[in-house]
Every structure is written in C-alpha cells, then in structure tokens.
Design a protein around this motif. Sequence first.
Motif, short mmCIF file in Angstrom:
data_model
loop_
_atom_site.label_atom_id
_atom_site.label_comp_id
_atom_site.label_asym_id
_atom_site.label_seq_id
_atom_site.Cartn_x
_atom_site.Cartn_y
_atom_site.Cartn_z
N HIS A 1 5.55 49.66 104.44
CA HIS A 1 5.51 48.22 104.66
C HIS A 1 4.49 47.92 105.74
O HIS A 1 4.26 48.67 106.65
N ASN A 2 3.88 46.79 105.61
CA ASN A 2 2.68 46.58 106.38
C ASN A 2 2.20 45.14 106.27
O ASN A 2 2.67 44.38 105.47
N ASN B 1 19.63 51.34 98.84
CA ASN B 1 19.23 52.36 97.87
C ASN B 1 19.55 53.75 98.41
O ASN B 1 18.68 54.45 98.94
N ASP C 1 12.96 58.56 98.50
CA ASP C 1 12.43 57.21 98.41
C ASP C 1 11.37 57.05 99.49
O ASP C 1 11.61 57.39 100.64
N THR D 1 17.76 53.69 109.10
CA THR D 1 16.97 52.77 108.28
C THR D 1 17.12 53.20 106.83
O THR D 1 16.92 54.37 106.49
N THR E 1 16.50 48.14 97.53
CA THR E 1 15.89 48.00 96.21
C THR E 1 16.77 47.08 95.38
O THR E 1 17.97 47.34 95.25
N TRP F 1 4.04 45.52 100.53
CA TRP F 1 5.11 46.50 100.47
C TRP F 1 4.86 47.41 99.28
O TRP F 1 4.36 46.98 98.25
N ALA F 2 5.23 48.63 99.42
CA ALA F 2 5.20 49.54 98.29
C ALA F 2 6.45 50.41 98.40
O ALA F 2 6.85 50.82 99.49
N GLN F 3 7.08 50.63 97.28
CA GLN F 3 8.28 51.47 97.29
C GLN F 3 8.24 52.38 96.07
O GLN F 3 8.00 51.92 94.96
N TRP G 1 2.02 42.08 113.58
CA TRP G 1 2.15 43.51 113.83
C TRP G 1 1.39 43.83 115.11
O TRP G 1 0.37 43.25 115.40
N CYS H 1 9.76 41.62 101.96
CA CYS H 1 8.92 40.59 101.36
C CYS H 1 9.36 40.42 99.92
O CYS H 1 9.41 41.39 99.16
N LEU I 1 3.41 41.80 90.50
CA LEU I 1 3.84 43.19 90.49
C LEU I 1 2.76 44.05 89.84
O LEU I 1 2.06 43.64 88.94
N CYS J 1 12.86 44.19 97.71
CA CYS J 1 12.31 45.45 98.21
C CYS J 1 12.22 45.32 99.72
O CYS J 1 11.67 44.35 100.23
N PHE K 1 13.11 58.46 102.86
CA PHE K 1 14.57 58.54 102.80
C PHE K 1 14.97 59.53 101.72
O PHE K 1 14.60 59.36 100.55
N LEU L 1 8.22 51.84 92.19
CA LEU L 1 9.22 50.78 92.08
C LEU L 1 8.59 49.41 92.32
O LEU L 1 8.69 48.52 91.49
N PHE L 2 7.96 49.26 93.43
CA PHE L 2 7.38 47.97 93.77
C PHE L 2 6.07 48.20 94.50
O PHE L 2 5.99 49.07 95.37
N THR L 3 5.09 47.41 94.17
CA THR L 3 3.91 47.32 95.01
C THR L 3 3.48 45.87 95.04
O THR L 3 3.35 45.23 94.01
N LYS L 4 3.28 45.37 96.22
CA LYS L 4 2.88 43.99 96.41
C LYS L 4 1.39 43.96 96.69
O LYS L 4 0.92 44.49 97.68
N VAL M 1 9.09 54.19 101.32
CA VAL M 1 8.86 52.76 101.48
C VAL M 1 7.74 52.56 102.49
O VAL M 1 7.84 53.02 103.62
N PRO N 1 16.36 52.17 102.63
CA PRO N 1 15.58 51.33 101.72
C PRO N 1 16.49 50.32 101.01
O PRO N 1 17.64 50.62 100.69
N LEU O 1 13.76 46.99 103.83
CA LEU O 1 14.46 47.99 104.64
C LEU O 1 15.62 47.34 105.36
O LEU O 1 15.50 46.21 105.83
N ILE P 1 9.02 39.90 96.17
CA ILE P 1 7.89 40.11 95.27
C ILE P 1 8.32 39.85 93.83
O ILE P 1 9.49 39.79 93.54
N HIS Q 1 8.28 54.68 105.54
CA HIS Q 1 9.68 55.07 105.68
C HIS Q 1 10.05 56.03 104.56
O HIS Q 1 9.83 55.75 103.39
#
Lengths: 204, 204, 204
Positions: free
Chosen positions: C200-201, B174, C196, B165, B169, C63-65, A63, B202, C43, B97, C103, C33-36, C198, B167, B99, B204, C101
């Motif tokens: 990401h990082n 999504n 939604d 962009t 899912t 990631w988190a969604q 990044w 990523c 999860l 999960c 949406f 929904l998701f968190t890494k 999202v 999402p 984009l 998961i 992100h």
Amino acid sequence: MQLQLRSSSSASALFSAVQVKPPSSPPVRVKALFTKNPGSGTLKNSNSNTNPNPNPMASNPRWAQKTVTLPPLRRGCHLITPKIVKEIAQDLSEFKCGLAHLFLLHTSASLTINENYDSDVRDDTETFLNKIVPEGRSAPWKHTLEGPDDMPAHIKSSMFGCTLTIPITDGQLNMGTWQELHGCMLLLTSLLTSADCVLHNCLI
Amino acid sequence: MQLQLRSSSSASALFSAVQVKPPSSPPVRVKALFTKNPGSGTLKNSNSNTNPNPNPMASNPRWAQKTVTLPPLRRGCHLITPKIVKEIAQDLSEFKCGLAHLFLLHTSASLTINENYDSDVRDDTETFLNKIVPEGRSAPWKHTLEGPDDMPAHIKSSMFGCTLTIPITDGQLNMGTWQELHGCMLLLTSLLTSADCVLHNCLI
Amino acid sequence: MQLQLRSSSSASALFSAVQVKPPSSPPVRVKALFTKNPGSGTLKNSNSNTNPNPNPMASNPRWAQKTVTLPPLRRGCHLITPKIVKEIAQDLSEFKCGLAHLFLLHTSASLTINENYDSDVRDDTETFLNKIVPEGRSAPWKHTLEGPDDMPAHIKSSMFGCTLTIPITDGQLNMGTWQELHGCMLLLTSLLTSADCVLHNCLI
C-alpha cells in the motif's frame, strides 16, 4: 546462568574500553526521504515545513518516510521513544489518524514495546534474553566466525522482531500509559543503528 | 517445571477467588475515534453508518480508528476474533482491500495469531510461556515490586508482541482456515485491556 | 539437548522419504487479488500491467494485494526474499514510498527477518527453536493428536510471528544490507504455504 553473568561483566569492561557515547546526548541523524504535502502533490523536506495544511479536509493521503540514525547504545534494552519522536515530530503532528511504522535495518538489534518506568524492567529483559539464548563455549551454534555474541544476537532479533507499527491519533503515537519504544542492542559493539520511520495517513 | 506447575495451580485458585466474568458474555466497549467516509471528507461515527458508499470508484482513502475494550479475561490465551470483529464489522465490510492494525495498550498482555480449534493449544501456549519465563523465588528478576507475575508478564508481552496487522480482503479479515486472533493475558489480575483498531484502505 | 538432536536427525530421515521438491526450483504460484491503478480507479491484473503511470503526481493511493504460494520447503528456516519479490516485482516497482505487508496464512510456519549470508545462521535458528520448544515424550503438551511436531510448531509460529511489514523506498523493499526475509517451516510435512502480500502506498 553463570554464562550470562560472565557475559554481562565482560560487556561492561568492553564498554569502558570503547568509550561509547552516553545515551544522554544522542547524535540522532535524520535523512528525510519522502514527505507528501496534503493537497499539493509536491515533494518537500519535512524539516523545512512551516506552512500549516491549507485544506485539512482534502482527501489526499499523506506519507512521510525518514531514516533516523540512533546514537551509539551499549548492549541492552533502551528507551528510544524520545529520540524517535523528536525526529518525526513535525510530520507526526500533521497526522490526525494513521500509522507509524518503524523498521530497524539491522539483524543484531530489535524493537519492542514495553514498560517505560522502571529501568529494572530493561535489565531483566536483557537478563532473560541472555538466559534463553546462551553464548560462549556451551552454546550449540555453528555460526561463530563473527564472535560469540553474533549468533545469539540474530536469534534475539528474531524473537522480538525488528519492526513495529503504532497507531497515530491526533498527531501523537497512541500508546498506553506505561508503554514505550524499546531498542534492544544485542551486540557488545553495536555503535549505531538506523531505523526507517514510515508514517502513513489520511488527513480527516 | 515444578515452578510452572505450582504457578499454574495458584493461578486457578486466584481465578476462583476473584470471580472474573466468564468470557462467554463479554462487555466489549467501543469508542469510535475516526472514520473517513469515501467521497465525503466528513467525520462520522461509523456505528451509525447506514448509507452505502455512493461512489465506490472514488479514489479517496478510507481510515477508521477505534478503541475496543476487551472484557475481563483470566490469565491465559483467549480467542478474541469474534469480539474484535463484532465491533469493527461495519467499517470492515466497507473495505474491499486493506489492512487491519490491532494494538494492545498494555505491557502485560500480548496479541498473537494461532490455531483456533483446540483449546489445548491455548493451554499449551500458556504452559510454554510459564516454563520459559519463570516466576517466583527462583526467578532472577530485579523488578518485583508489582508482584511476582509482573516482570514475567512484561517479557512474555515482548516475546509475542502487542500489535498485529492483518490483510483485509472483500470486507473480511483474510486469515487462514485455522488462524484466529489470540489475546494472551499475562497477569493474574488483568481485568480489562484496551485495543486500538486501525483499518486503512482504498476502495477499488 | 538430546531431544533436539534426535528430533533433528529423524527430520532428515523423513525428508528423504517424502521426496520434497528442492527449494532450487520453486513452483511459486501467484493469485492477483487487487491492484489499484493510479489515476484510473479500475481493477486490473498487475501481471499484465505494461503501461507506465500516466500521472505520477496524482494523489490517488495505490494498493495491490496478492496471494503468493510458496513452494514446498522442508522444516527449517529458508531465505524467501527472491521468491516473494519476483512475484510482486512489477507492483513493487511502481511504489515510490510505501509499505509491503506479508502475512502467512498458516499456524505452523513463521516469517522473520534475519541474516542473509551464512546458512549456518538459519540452521542455528532452527536449533534454537527446537531447543526452546521441546517435542516428544518429555514435552508437556496436551495437544498431541496431530503429531509430536504440531504443538511445538504452533508455539514457534507465535514466537516469531506470521506477519511482517517492510518499508518500500524507490520501488524496492528497503531492508538493511544483511537483512532478508526468512520463512520458517515448522512441521516435517509442510509442503506448501500461502502468503498474502499487501502493498500500500501513495505515489509521490
């Protein structure tokens, strides 16, 4: 239409008065926020990065985040790809596949992608924006405290948006032959505008 | 309004003349640029990927980037989700999960998300664009060398934008029940349009 | 212009009739929904995450969604940053550098970034949208089965878009001083709208 023409000429007068710097010598300023070295996990300032990636097959994500300060630009649409790319070139070159995200930190300017060749396209785009969002006495806006061009600028900013995401392929912004980043300055007095540039990627 | 109606009818005439291919049999072409296998670090062509992910808990990020060439589409707004999803389906299915980033490589077309059911919505959207951005003798554009529809197309492209962009899912785009990707072709003569699709994620 | 004023006043009447909840007490609902987790690969529900990251230099991407359901909001443009940030705050705080992100899952609402201080800006933006996209008998739309405000809402949604990407810096949305997320509800009867989110990082 008359309103638009009057607005346009008064804009030119003001530009002469405030002596904005010509866009040909932009004092772009860059503040590197984060750069993630592949395979190292350490922080670095990307401007001092002279080492090639030691392990291009490492799966570590990379990044980079920077704030690029655009030079003073007069009201209108301007080609800003060279200014942006110059400042992120070193990070960009290390991304084989990824995304570049640009974000303007202002509500009176916008980013868009449009034709890069004929300057008439930029002028016509400005003409369109002025026609579609009137300013002056005939305009219906309540928000007028900050000048007649302020509310129209906010609306124009929402129309085109202040953010763009562009694919990165082989270390370059992957745009079409005729595409280029346009920065639309929507106030007569906009002197500088910061853009956050976020590159994100995984070396493959 | 008169201008818009005249423009619309001349468009129909031209469509008959050039015999554009019907959208029902789209020759979508795909060029896979990059696909990162989770846990492997090797390049592959995703179209030949038949092996399931051997280690779904690996933290390696995955990226896929492709160029999808849309089929010839006449001026107007078209549903393009099936065309896009068909070409990226295999990669998409592996992203739990993430984009999906779409980018049109042209300045005379745009991407937007809108209602997917009633074709009148697409027609009305085209009507709106033609009304708001006039073309022909009454239009104020300076950039006319490439035809009367060229400058209006550039403006419309900036209004809706050339990038989206969405999402991801559970291996799918999504979007809402009534949402779908629309490709708006803004020139009478647009025959094909490339879209870069970038998926990043990523597992998961 | 007359059409716009009439539309605006009839909107106010309907709002009184349907007794929409005031935006001051938003029943925002969140579905994680998701968190890494960095370094764990498991999860989790981010709302129950109380453990600090054990290894901030790990290169695992995060990631988190989530799906955030916005409260009922009347037609118009509303500041929604507090609502969104409140629901993603915990995940957001763990992202040193990344992208958020957003949406919207609807075709009759839009997301935009605009001025956060003067409510007149939001009112003027709504005035602009109503002026530029007419509704009622004089409007040229074919799609009228779902009411006079439906097709205009679809067009306005495409104009501003239903998706935004914002840089994350040091655990916060990195927006300008005067910038804030605006949710524009474009139907008289829009009662709730899902977004939604999202994130990401890569932790660095």
